[in-house]
Scaffold this active site. Structure first.
Site, PDB file in Angstrom:
ATOM      1  N   ASP A  76       0.000   0.061   5.638  1.00  0.00           N
ATOM      2  CA  ASP A  76       1.260   0.151   4.903  1.00  0.00           C
ATOM      3  C   ASP A  76       1.062   0.997   3.653  1.00  0.00           C
ATOM      4  OD1 ASP A  76       4.040  -0.982   4.024  1.00  0.00           O
ATOM      5  OD2 ASP A  76       2.704  -1.350   2.326  1.00  0.00           O
ATOM      6  N   TYR A 128       3.543   5.572  -3.780  1.00  0.00           N
ATOM      7  CA  TYR A 128       2.148   5.235  -4.078  1.00  0.00           C
ATOM      8  C   TYR A 128       1.306   6.477  -4.322  1.00  0.00           C
ATOM      9  CZ  TYR A 128       3.293   0.659  -1.960  1.00  0.00           C
ATOM     10  OH  TYR A 128       3.858  -0.542  -1.634  1.00  0.00           O
ATOM     11  N   LYS A 168       7.408   4.055   3.063  1.00  0.00           N
ATOM     12  CA  LYS A 168       8.670   3.721   2.401  1.00  0.00           C
ATOM     13  C   LYS A 168       9.273   4.954   1.730  1.00  0.00           C
ATOM     14  CE  LYS A 168       6.372  -0.594   1.143  1.00  0.00           C
ATOM     15  NZ  LYS A 168       5.002  -0.048   1.309  1.00  0.00           N
ATOM     16  N   HIS A 178      12.523   1.457  -0.093  1.00  0.00           N
ATOM     17  CA  HIS A 178      11.597   0.772  -0.997  1.00  0.00           C
ATOM     18  C   HIS A 178      12.281  -0.233  -1.926  1.00  0.00           C
ATOM     19  CE1 HIS A 178       7.392   1.546  -2.908  1.00  0.00           C
ATOM     20  NE2 HIS A 178       7.756   0.296  -3.114  1.00  0.00           N
TER      21      HIS A 178
END
Length: 294
Positions: free
Chosen positions: A42, A47, A72, A105
């Site tokens: 994931d 990120y 996401k 998200h």
């Protein structure tokens, strides 16, 4: 252990999370996880490590079809055309030609019309076969209700903060009512040390005496007990680590079973107190940061 999503796609229940994993450590963490037996990774555009996740998957030597890749769409890419392009950015960085699960998200309540448009783009990507399943993250029951009223495809997954100190029974019930799998981020309570939230009242669930007692009875660690709690209650969990020993430990949860009394004891630890960001609070400066093209 696999979970069957509401469109028939199967997803490994336990995955490796890479939130806050530095890019320079992410490739090795993914490679270590896949060597340990994980088949679900994931990540997220926000990120900043999708490229390194893709490299770790390639270095593993596994076929693309053997690894369930979840990522996401960040809020700044919400909107129909913008979200279609967000898919292009994600697959480009990951080095793949399809995604197993693509989720929104945040609900972004202050601009929910863009959230709806973004989700309709996910529906198009699903219909086109560019993703195998779609979902949401950090959606509370009222967000889910509004989404369902304005879209056609029920989300396969809702990824939310969920650990013994914040177990979100209302969210889980709403998800279950609609056939949505609840997926836990911060499944072993790491969010209790989330920077910027709750510093004054932090309690480390890893040190909880009730969990320690259960762990001792099974010859397991507190983290393993918490992950087993998620799995036995039908949830997906995505523990995060870059430490190979911890990555191995977190996957070693399929050879014991918690009793109904032990599950109830862990359920009873819920404080109802969120430790991460509140999905109903708009944070425009945070939401508006852009996701690079490459």
């Amino acid at each position: 252990m696999k979970i069957t999503l509401n469109n028939g796609v199967t997803m490994p229940a336990l995955g490796l999370g890479v939130f806050q994993s530095p890019p320079e450590e992410t490739t090795a963490a993914v490679e270590a996880a896949l060597a340990a037996g994980y088949r679900h990774i994931d990540t997220a555009a926000a990120y900043g490590n999708e490229r390194e996740v893709g490299e770790g998957i390639r270095r593993s030597g596994l076929d693309r079809s053997d690894v369930f890749i979840e990522t996401k769409v960040w809020v700044s890419d919400y909107g129909y055309e913008q979200t279609l392009h967000a898919w292009e950015k994600a697959v480009g960085k990951l080095g793949v030609d399809y995604l197993d699960l693509l989720i929104l998200h945040q609900p972004m309540p202050g601009r929910f019309e863009k959230t709806i448009a973004a989700y309709k783009a996910l529906e198009t990507l699903l219909a086109d076969g560019r993703v195998r399943a779609i979902g949401v993250s950090n959606f509370m029951p009222h967000h889910l209700k509004q989404l369902l009223a304005e879209t056609d495809v029920v989300p396969a997954v809702n990824q939310v903060e969920l650990h013994p100190y914040f177990s979100q029974p209302g969210v889980r019930a709403a998800d279950a009512e609609h056939g949505v799998i609840t997926q836990a981020w911060s499944p072993i309570g790491g969010i209790t040390f989330y920077p910027g939230w709750g510093e004054e009242d932090r309690k480390n669930v890893m040190q909880d005496p009730a969990i320690a007692e259960i762990a001792e009875a099974h010859g397991k660690s507190p983290a393993q007990v918490m992950l087993r709690w998620h799995l036995q209650q039908g949830r997906s969990a995505i523990p995060k680590s870059t430490n190979p020993a911890r990555i191995d430990e977190n996957f070693d949860v399929f050879n014991f079973e918690l009793s109904s009394d032990e599950l109830a004891a862990i359920d009873a630890l819920d404080t109802g107190v969120r430790n991460g960001p509140d999905p109903d609070v708009s944070r425009d400066q945070w939401f508006d940061r852009s996701i690079p093209e490459a």
